[in-house]
Design a protein around this motif. Structure first.
Motif, short mmCIF file in Angstrom:
data_model
loop_
_atom_site.label_atom_id
_atom_site.label_comp_id
_atom_site.label_asym_id
_atom_site.label_seq_id
_atom_site.Cartn_x
_atom_site.Cartn_y
_atom_site.Cartn_z
N VAL A 253 93.99 -84.09 -22.34
CA VAL A 253 93.77 -84.31 -23.77
C VAL A 253 94.79 -85.32 -24.26
O VAL A 253 96.00 -85.11 -24.14
CB VAL A 253 93.91 -82.98 -24.55
CG1 VAL A 253 93.80 -83.22 -26.04
CG2 VAL A 253 92.89 -81.97 -24.08
N ILE A 254 94.28 -86.44 -24.81
CA ILE A 254 95.17 -87.49 -25.31
C ILE A 254 95.46 -87.29 -26.80
O ILE A 254 96.60 -87.41 -27.24
CB ILE A 254 94.54 -88.89 -25.10
CG1 ILE A 254 94.39 -89.18 -23.62
CG2 ILE A 254 95.37 -89.96 -25.78
CD1 ILE A 254 93.67 -90.46 -23.32
N GLU A 255 94.41 -86.97 -27.54
CA GLU A 255 94.56 -86.84 -29.00
C GLU A 255 93.62 -85.75 -29.52
O GLU A 255 92.52 -85.57 -29.01
CB GLU A 255 94.22 -88.18 -29.66
CG GLU A 255 94.40 -88.20 -31.15
CD GLU A 255 93.97 -89.54 -31.76
OE1 GLU A 255 93.92 -89.59 -32.99
OE2 GLU A 255 93.67 -90.48 -31.03
N VAL A 256 94.08 -85.05 -30.56
CA VAL A 256 93.26 -84.02 -31.20
C VAL A 256 92.71 -84.61 -32.49
O VAL A 256 93.45 -85.02 -33.36
CB VAL A 256 94.09 -82.75 -31.49
CG1 VAL A 256 93.25 -81.74 -32.25
CG2 VAL A 256 94.63 -82.16 -30.21
N ILE A 257 91.37 -84.64 -32.59
CA ILE A 257 90.72 -85.13 -33.80
C ILE A 257 90.64 -84.02 -34.84
O ILE A 257 90.91 -84.23 -36.01
CB ILE A 257 89.30 -85.67 -33.48
CG1 ILE A 257 89.34 -86.72 -32.39
CG2 ILE A 257 88.60 -86.16 -34.73
CD1 ILE A 257 90.11 -87.97 -32.74
N GLN A 258 90.27 -82.84 -34.40
CA GLN A 258 90.21 -81.67 -35.29
C GLN A 258 90.76 -80.48 -34.52
O GLN A 258 90.33 -80.19 -33.40
CB GLN A 258 88.77 -81.39 -35.73
CG GLN A 258 88.65 -80.24 -36.71
CD GLN A 258 87.20 -79.95 -37.08
OE1 GLN A 258 86.33 -80.01 -36.22
NE2 GLN A 258 86.96 -79.67 -38.34
N LYS A 259 91.71 -79.76 -35.14
CA LYS A 259 92.34 -78.62 -34.47
C LYS A 259 91.33 -77.51 -34.22
O LYS A 259 90.43 -77.28 -35.02
CB LYS A 259 93.46 -78.05 -35.34
CG LYS A 259 94.77 -78.76 -35.27
CD LYS A 259 95.80 -77.95 -36.04
CE LYS A 259 97.14 -78.65 -36.07
NZ LYS A 259 98.10 -77.88 -36.86
N GLY A 260 91.56 -76.81 -33.11
CA GLY A 260 90.77 -75.62 -32.81
C GLY A 260 91.61 -74.39 -33.10
O GLY A 260 92.83 -74.46 -33.17
N TYR A 261 90.94 -73.26 -33.28
CA TYR A 261 91.66 -72.03 -33.62
C TYR A 261 91.08 -70.85 -32.84
O TYR A 261 89.89 -70.82 -32.52
CB TYR A 261 91.56 -71.74 -35.12
CG TYR A 261 92.35 -72.71 -35.96
CD1 TYR A 261 93.68 -72.48 -36.25
CD2 TYR A 261 91.75 -73.87 -36.46
CE1 TYR A 261 94.41 -73.38 -37.03
CE2 TYR A 261 92.46 -74.77 -37.22
CZ TYR A 261 93.80 -74.52 -37.50
OH TYR A 261 94.51 -75.42 -38.26
N THR A 262 91.96 -69.87 -32.59
CA THR A 262 91.54 -68.61 -31.99
C THR A 262 91.85 -67.48 -32.97
O THR A 262 92.78 -67.58 -33.77
CB THR A 262 92.28 -68.33 -30.67
OG1 THR A 262 93.68 -68.24 -30.92
CG2 THR A 262 92.00 -69.38 -29.62
N LEU A 263 91.06 -66.43 -32.89
CA LEU A 263 91.29 -65.21 -33.68
C LEU A 263 91.43 -64.06 -32.70
O LEU A 263 90.47 -63.69 -32.02
CB LEU A 263 90.11 -64.95 -34.63
CG LEU A 263 90.17 -63.66 -35.45
CD1 LEU A 263 91.40 -63.64 -36.35
CD2 LEU A 263 88.92 -63.49 -36.28
N ASN A 264 92.65 -63.55 -32.58
CA ASN A 264 92.96 -62.48 -31.61
C ASN A 264 92.51 -62.85 -30.20
O ASN A 264 91.92 -62.05 -29.49
CB ASN A 264 92.35 -61.16 -32.05
CG ASN A 264 92.95 -60.64 -33.33
OD1 ASN A 264 94.15 -60.67 -33.51
ND2 ASN A 264 92.11 -60.19 -34.24
N GLY A 265 92.76 -64.09 -29.81
CA GLY A 265 92.44 -64.55 -28.46
C GLY A 265 91.02 -65.06 -28.29
O GLY A 265 90.70 -65.65 -27.26
N LYS A 266 90.15 -64.89 -29.25
CA LYS A 266 88.77 -65.37 -29.17
C LYS A 266 88.66 -66.70 -29.90
O LYS A 266 89.10 -66.83 -31.05
CB LYS A 266 87.82 -64.35 -29.81
CG LYS A 266 86.39 -64.79 -29.81
CD LYS A 266 85.52 -63.81 -30.57
CE LYS A 266 84.11 -64.34 -30.68
NZ LYS A 266 83.33 -63.55 -31.62
N VAL A 267 88.11 -67.70 -29.24
CA VAL A 267 87.97 -69.02 -29.86
C VAL A 267 86.94 -68.94 -30.98
O VAL A 267 85.79 -68.54 -30.75
CB VAL A 267 87.55 -70.08 -28.83
CG1 VAL A 267 87.33 -71.43 -29.49
CG2 VAL A 267 88.59 -70.19 -27.72
#
Length: 196
Positions: free
Chosen positions: A172-186
């Motif tokens: 991964v070179i660059e992040v365009i939009q951040k990702g998130y997890t909720l209690n370990g679940k994407v």
């Protein structure tokens, strides 16, 4: 003599008659004993068969009881696990909606950072940090995997770009939009640029 002979013959006949009667009575008694023994055997056989049927019925009910108990235990465990999972991800849709606001917040911080007057920036940054710590307390975490191998479990590749160094190929070179997890679940995959 003839009278005594006659009496002796009668006595012999009487004795023979009594012996025949006695033999007949013994035979009847023996037949009764055999019949009683047969009845006992038949009774014992039927009792034995009845005991076997009862034992089979008991075994069947015991098996049904054990299966029912196991099924109930499995149901209880499955329900508990489902409830735990539901509690962990109960606010998933609300948090997904809030993530759009977080993105706007981060863009606003980037714009404020470029301004010369940083008085407003410090206050907004403080609010942002508090907001993110509240989300983290609810189990929300950002996926930050810059310079790590591209993983489809966490990221979604928007485009591929020539890697600036050979070590960044497939990373991964660059992040365009951040990702998130909720209690370990994407709950939102990160949108990234991958080096090739």
């Amino acid at each position: 003599m003839s009278k005594s002979k006659h009496t002796a013959e009668k006595d012999i006949e009487k004795q023979q008659s009594e012996e025949v009667k006695e033999n007949q009575e013994q035979q009847v008694a023996a037949e009764d004993t055999v019949a009683a023994d047969e009845k006992e055997n038949v009774s014992a056989d039927s009792t034995s068969e009845e005991i076997d049927r009862m034992n089979a019925t008991i075994a069947e009910w015991k098996d049904k009881y054990l299966r029912l108990t196991a099924e109930y235990d499995n149901y209880r465990k499955r329900t508990r696990n489902e409830m735990d999972e539901l509690r962990k991800t109960a606010g998933e849709s609300t948090i997904k909606d809030i993530l759009g606001v977080v993105d706007d917040f981060e863009r606003a911080l980037q714009a404020l950072e470029k301004l010369e007057d940083t008085a407003g920036f410090d206050g907004v940054k403080l609010i942002y940090d508090k907001f993110m710590s509240t989300l983290k307390g609810k189990g929300v975490e950002a996926i930050d995997r810059v310079n790590e191998d591209f993983d489809t479990d966490f990221e979604e590749a928007i485009t591929k770009f020539p890697a600036p160094t050979p070590e960044l190929k497939g990373k991964v070179i660059e992040v365009i939009q951040k990702g998130y997890t909720l209690n370990g679940k994407v709950i939102r995959f990160a949108k990234v640029v991958v080096g090739e």
